[in-house]
Design a protein around this motif. Sequence first.
Motif: not given
Length: 421
Positions: A361-366
């Motif tokens: 979840g943290a990586i997806a928008p980055i």
Amino acid sequence: MPSERDRRQARVTSGLVATVIFLTAIAPLATDMYVPAFPQVAGDLSATATQVQLTLTTFFVGMALGQLVGGPVSDQRGRRRPLIAAIVLMAAASVVCALTPSIGVMMAARFVQGFSGGWAMVIGRAVIVDLATGARLVRLLNVVAGVGGIAPIAGPLIGAVILQLSHWRMSFWTVAALGVAMVVAALAAVPESLPPERRHGGGLRAFAVAGRQVLANRRYVGYLVVSGSAMGALFAYVATSAFVLQSMNGMSPVAYSVDFAANAAGMTVAALVAARLAGRVDTRKVILVGQIAALAAGVAMLTGSLWFGTPLLLAVVCFLVLMTAQGLIGPNGGALASAEVPEHPGTGSAILGFVQWVAAGAIAPIAGLGGEHTAVPMALLIVAGAAASMLGLLVLARGQKLRPGEESGLNQGRDHAGRCR
């Protein structure tokens, strides 16, 4: 007269196993059916690539919390009613996704969809653990993991067909319909596997105590980093590949979905090969091979995106190598993590699943920070994820040697790793 163990095992029916397999398909179907439509979603909802990818983030965070909380709560309240309630909530959240007027509503509904889906998944697996023991338990969970591996392959293909015949919103109507089917299946096939006399009141407090003990194990933390970082690299690809292949290279949704399915098949085949190598080849060496391959794919992707305009052939090859490498890293890293904490297998599995989904979840928008027309952020995240995974293996989890009798623990760890994915 049959023993209590025999009576418990006799209640494991083919319908129950099929229902649990059905439940494990929630995450890949709710994600992979939707990924091919990212460019269309961005256009219809007047959203940026990063905002669309945030709908993955909220889903994955929900999945992480649902799995982390659902198990301990069901230990207190029983399995059947919380399971059915979670599936109903998941179906309702899918309807909201299908009707969403804005990207903000979509994000909130996806969080609820992920939370309830993760809750249902962890309870479904708990039912199997309640009713089976020993070798039968291992066989059943291997069947669940193996058959459930079809969903990541079928999901994008179903999504592509839906896009050809209808609108991206139909993907969520499909998930909602599957949710209704899951409710019917659960009512018909899932018994209350945890009677009141076997429930306990420890709940989240007992889980927190066990969690502190598990996280005090340095090698467990090392393998946690191995798996969590690899998951982050994987979902940098999942969140961004539709833009790289469709928006930047003109690939059609159907072609993209076929490519996505082929990559998922590569990961599945690699995981099966790794399982066959267990006991023959040092598991740490198998993980290291996967990490080197993932790092090479990331470096090649970064080079291509910086200086060569991210050519289609390079992107397709790098994505295939990356996904195949995950089949060598993820299951084995999870297996070794669980083998390090045999006294707390459930807690170890829950923390592992939580970390993996939070990383996703943290990586997806980055990964989408650069917009729809660059692959540089994604490539950097793949390189960073592969490097961090290697750091976990070679530094934090260094020096581990197989000990007498550890093979059974490793097999158990593989089982728990499969359950948390």
